[in-house]
Design a protein around this motif. Structure first.
Motif, mmCIF file in Angstrom:
data_model
loop_
_atom_site.group_PDB
_atom_site.id
_atom_site.type_symbol
_atom_site.label_atom_id
_atom_site.label_comp_id
_atom_site.label_asym_id
_atom_site.label_seq_id
_atom_site.Cartn_x
_atom_site.Cartn_y
_atom_site.Cartn_z
ATOM 1 N N LEU A 286 0.839 -1.200 0.000
ATOM 2 C CA LEU A 286 0.000 0.000 0.000
ATOM 3 C C LEU A 286 0.874 1.251 0.000
ATOM 4 O O LEU A 286 2.001 1.233 0.499
ATOM 5 C CB LEU A 286 -0.897 0.037 1.241
ATOM 6 N N LEU B 131 -1.877 5.426 2.984
ATOM 7 C CA LEU B 131 -2.948 4.493 3.327
ATOM 8 C C LEU B 131 -2.528 3.577 4.473
ATOM 9 O O LEU B 131 -3.332 3.262 5.346
ATOM 10 C CB LEU B 131 -3.388 3.685 2.105
ATOM 11 N N GLU C 57 -3.042 5.662 7.475
ATOM 12 C CA GLU C 57 -4.470 5.827 7.744
ATOM 13 C C GLU C 57 -5.018 4.618 8.507
ATOM 14 O O GLU C 57 -5.760 4.778 9.490
ATOM 15 C CB GLU C 57 -5.213 6.016 6.420
ATOM 16 N N PHE D 122 -10.094 -6.275 4.478
ATOM 17 C CA PHE D 122 -9.849 -5.242 3.474
ATOM 18 C C PHE D 122 -8.582 -5.560 2.679
ATOM 19 O O PHE D 122 -8.574 -5.519 1.447
ATOM 20 C CB PHE D 122 -9.733 -3.879 4.162
ATOM 21 N N SER E 79 -14.717 -3.430 2.335
ATOM 22 C CA SER E 79 -14.224 -2.060 2.404
ATOM 23 C C SER E 79 -13.744 -1.781 3.831
ATOM 24 O O SER E 79 -14.034 -2.542 4.757
ATOM 25 C CB SER E 79 -15.322 -1.084 2.005
ATOM 26 N N ARG F 175 -12.812 3.234 2.402
ATOM 27 C CA ARG F 175 -12.184 2.822 1.133
ATOM 28 C C ARG F 175 -12.928 1.606 0.571
ATOM 29 O O ARG F 175 -13.342 0.735 1.301
ATOM 30 C CB ARG F 175 -10.719 2.434 1.355
ATOM 31 N N GLU F 176 -13.020 1.586 -0.740
ATOM 32 C CA GLU F 176 -13.626 0.433 -1.410
ATOM 33 C C GLU F 176 -12.722 -0.777 -1.278
ATOM 34 O O GLU F 176 -11.539 -0.651 -0.954
ATOM 35 C CB GLU F 176 -13.845 0.756 -2.889
ATOM 36 N N LYS F 177 -13.258 -1.951 -1.558
ATOM 37 C CA LYS F 177 -12.470 -3.176 -1.519
ATOM 38 C C LYS F 177 -11.252 -3.038 -2.403
ATOM 39 O O LYS F 177 -11.303 -2.441 -3.481
ATOM 40 C CB LYS F 177 -13.289 -4.365 -2.017
ATOM 41 N N LEU F 178 -10.140 -3.604 -1.941
ATOM 42 C CA LEU F 178 -8.933 -3.670 -2.769
ATOM 43 C C LEU F 178 -9.096 -4.773 -3.790
ATOM 44 O O LEU F 178 -9.749 -5.783 -3.526
ATOM 45 C CB LEU F 178 -7.703 -3.965 -1.898
#
Length: 161
Positions: free
Chosen positions: A116, A120, A123, A147, A153, A157-160
Protein backbone atom coordinates in the motif's frame (compact mmCIF):
# COMPACT_ATOMS: atom_id res chain seq x y z
CA UNK A 1 5.61 31.58 13.83
CA UNK A 2 4.48 33.56 10.77
CA UNK A 3 1.09 35.30 10.78
CA UNK A 4 -1.24 35.96 7.83
CA UNK A 5 -4.88 36.27 6.87
CA UNK A 6 -6.24 33.83 4.33
CA UNK A 7 -9.48 33.38 2.46
CA UNK A 8 -10.97 29.91 2.76
CA UNK A 9 -11.32 28.33 -0.67
CA UNK A 10 -12.42 24.83 -1.61
CA UNK A 11 -11.38 22.01 -3.96
CA UNK A 12 -14.07 19.34 -4.15
CA UNK A 13 -15.04 18.97 -0.50
CA UNK A 14 -11.68 20.14 0.89
CA UNK A 15 -11.48 23.69 2.31
CA UNK A 16 -8.01 25.27 2.27
CA UNK A 17 -6.06 28.52 2.31
CA UNK A 18 -3.07 29.47 0.22
CA UNK A 19 0.02 30.23 2.29
CA UNK A 20 1.92 33.34 1.15
CA UNK A 21 5.18 32.65 -0.70
CA UNK A 22 7.43 34.42 1.81
CA UNK A 23 6.00 32.22 4.59
CA UNK A 24 6.41 29.10 2.44
CA UNK A 25 10.09 29.97 1.96
CA UNK A 26 10.55 30.19 5.77
CA UNK A 27 8.84 26.83 6.23
CA UNK A 28 10.90 25.19 3.46
CA UNK A 29 14.09 26.48 5.09
CA UNK A 30 13.05 25.23 8.54
CA UNK A 31 11.93 21.85 7.12
CA UNK A 32 15.03 21.47 4.99
CA UNK A 33 12.87 20.59 2.00
CA UNK A 34 10.34 22.01 -0.43
CA UNK A 35 8.55 18.75 -1.15
CA UNK A 36 5.22 17.76 0.35
CA UNK A 37 4.10 16.68 2.81
CA UNK A 38 5.51 19.15 5.35
CA UNK A 39 4.22 18.99 8.94
CA UNK A 40 3.14 22.37 10.29
CA UNK A 41 1.46 23.78 13.38
CA UNK A 42 -0.04 27.10 14.33
CA UNK A 43 -3.33 28.72 15.15
CA UNK A 44 -6.55 29.52 13.31
CA UNK A 45 -8.45 32.41 14.85
CA UNK A 46 -6.40 31.75 18.01
CA UNK A 47 -7.13 28.00 18.20
CA UNK A 48 -4.06 25.70 17.94
CA UNK A 49 -3.79 23.06 15.20
CA UNK A 50 -1.40 20.51 13.70
CA UNK A 51 -1.67 19.84 9.98
CA UNK A 52 0.34 18.89 6.93
CA UNK A 53 1.13 21.41 4.23
CA UNK A 54 0.51 19.84 0.83
CA UNK A 55 1.31 20.71 -2.76
CA UNK A 56 -1.55 19.97 -5.13
CA UNK A 57 -1.85 20.97 -8.79
CA UNK A 58 1.35 23.01 -8.46
CA UNK A 59 0.10 25.08 -5.49
CA UNK A 60 0.88 24.79 -1.79
CA UNK A 61 -2.26 24.55 0.31
CA UNK A 62 -3.05 24.40 4.00
CA UNK A 63 -6.17 22.28 4.21
CA UNK A 64 -8.63 23.39 6.89
CA UNK A 65 -10.58 20.51 8.43
CA UNK A 66 -13.45 20.64 10.89
CA UNK A 67 -11.14 19.87 13.84
CA UNK A 68 -9.18 23.00 13.00
CA UNK A 69 -12.21 25.20 12.29
CA UNK A 70 -15.74 24.14 13.11
CA UNK A 71 -17.97 23.94 10.02
CA UNK A 72 -15.00 24.82 7.80
CA UNK A 73 -16.67 23.65 4.54
CA UNK A 74 -19.48 26.14 5.20
CA UNK A 75 -17.01 29.00 5.71
CA UNK A 76 -15.74 29.18 2.12
CA UNK A 77 -15.11 32.81 1.20
CA UNK A 78 -14.46 33.90 4.80
CA UNK A 79 -11.10 35.39 5.77
CA UNK A 80 -9.44 33.83 8.79
CA UNK A 81 -6.41 34.77 10.87
CA UNK A 82 -3.65 32.15 10.89
CA UNK A 83 -0.21 31.47 12.23
CA UNK A 84 1.92 28.71 10.76
CA UNK A 85 5.38 27.23 11.28
CA UNK A 86 7.24 24.04 10.49
CA UNK A 87 6.47 21.38 13.12
CA UNK A 88 9.49 19.16 13.86
CA UNK A 89 7.56 17.00 16.38
CA UNK A 90 7.47 13.27 15.76
CA UNK A 91 3.98 12.39 14.53
CA UNK A 92 4.49 8.71 14.00
CA UNK A 93 1.86 6.37 15.41
CA UNK A 94 2.86 2.86 16.40
CA UNK A 95 0.67 0.08 15.06
CA UNK A 96 -1.58 -1.59 17.61
CA UNK A 97 -0.01 -4.89 18.79
CA UNK A 98 -3.14 -6.80 17.77
CA UNK A 99 -2.84 -5.44 14.21
CA UNK A 100 0.84 -6.44 14.07
CA UNK A 101 -0.05 -9.90 15.36
CA UNK A 102 -2.81 -10.28 12.73
CA UNK A 103 -0.41 -9.28 9.95
CA UNK A 104 2.20 -11.73 11.24
CA UNK A 105 -0.38 -14.52 11.17
CA UNK A 106 -1.60 -13.66 7.68
CA UNK A 107 1.31 -13.38 5.20
CA UNK A 108 -0.95 -12.48 2.26
CA UNK A 109 -2.47 -9.55 4.17
CA UNK A 110 0.99 -8.48 5.34
CA UNK A 111 2.32 -8.43 1.76
CA UNK A 112 -0.68 -6.41 0.61
CA UNK A 113 -0.24 -3.96 3.52
CA UNK A 114 3.44 -3.49 2.64
CA UNK A 115 2.46 -2.76 -0.98
CA UNK A 116 0.00 0.00 0.00
CA UNK A 117 1.04 3.61 -0.45
CA UNK A 118 2.48 4.98 2.83
CA UNK A 119 -0.43 7.37 3.41
CA UNK A 120 -2.95 4.49 3.33
CA UNK A 121 -0.75 2.42 5.63
CA UNK A 122 -0.72 5.35 8.08
CA UNK A 123 -4.47 5.83 7.74
CA UNK A 124 -5.12 2.21 8.75
CA UNK A 125 -2.59 2.32 11.60
CA UNK A 126 -3.97 5.60 12.96
CA UNK A 127 -7.54 4.41 12.75
CA UNK A 128 -6.93 1.18 14.65
CA UNK A 129 -4.63 2.89 17.17
CA UNK A 130 -7.28 5.51 17.96
CA UNK A 131 -9.93 3.00 18.99
CA UNK A 132 -10.90 3.07 22.66
CA UNK A 133 -12.18 -0.42 23.45
CA UNK A 134 -10.64 -3.84 22.92
CA UNK A 135 -13.89 -4.96 21.30
CA UNK A 136 -13.56 -2.19 18.70
CA UNK A 137 -9.89 -2.99 18.16
CA UNK A 138 -10.65 -6.69 17.64
CA UNK A 139 -13.51 -5.99 15.21
CA UNK A 140 -11.51 -3.45 13.21
CA UNK A 141 -8.34 -5.53 13.03
CA UNK A 142 -10.50 -8.25 11.46
CA UNK A 143 -12.04 -5.68 9.08
CA UNK A 144 -8.55 -4.39 8.17
CA UNK A 145 -7.33 -7.89 7.35
CA UNK A 146 -10.47 -8.54 5.28
CA UNK A 147 -9.85 -5.24 3.47
CA UNK A 148 -6.25 -6.19 2.73
CA UNK A 149 -7.43 -9.53 1.36
CA UNK A 150 -9.95 -7.79 -0.92
CA UNK A 151 -13.01 -9.09 0.94
CA UNK A 152 -14.51 -5.82 2.21
CA UNK A 153 -14.22 -2.06 2.40
CA UNK A 154 -12.50 -0.31 5.32
CA UNK A 155 -11.96 3.25 6.61
CA UNK A 156 -14.16 4.63 3.85
CA UNK A 157 -12.18 2.82 1.13
CA UNK A 158 -13.63 0.43 -1.41
CA UNK A 159 -12.47 -3.18 -1.52
CA UNK A 160 -8.93 -3.67 -2.77
CA UNK A 161 -8.55 -5.63 -5.97
Amino acid sequence: MDEFNGEIQIIGINPFVFVPNHILENIFEQAGKAKSPIPVCGTINGKPYQQTLMRYQGEWRLYINTLMLEKSPKKVGETISLTVAFDPADRSVKPHPKFLHALKNNPAAKLKFEDLIPSLQKEIIRYISSLKTEKSVDANVKRAIDFLLGRSSFVGREKLL
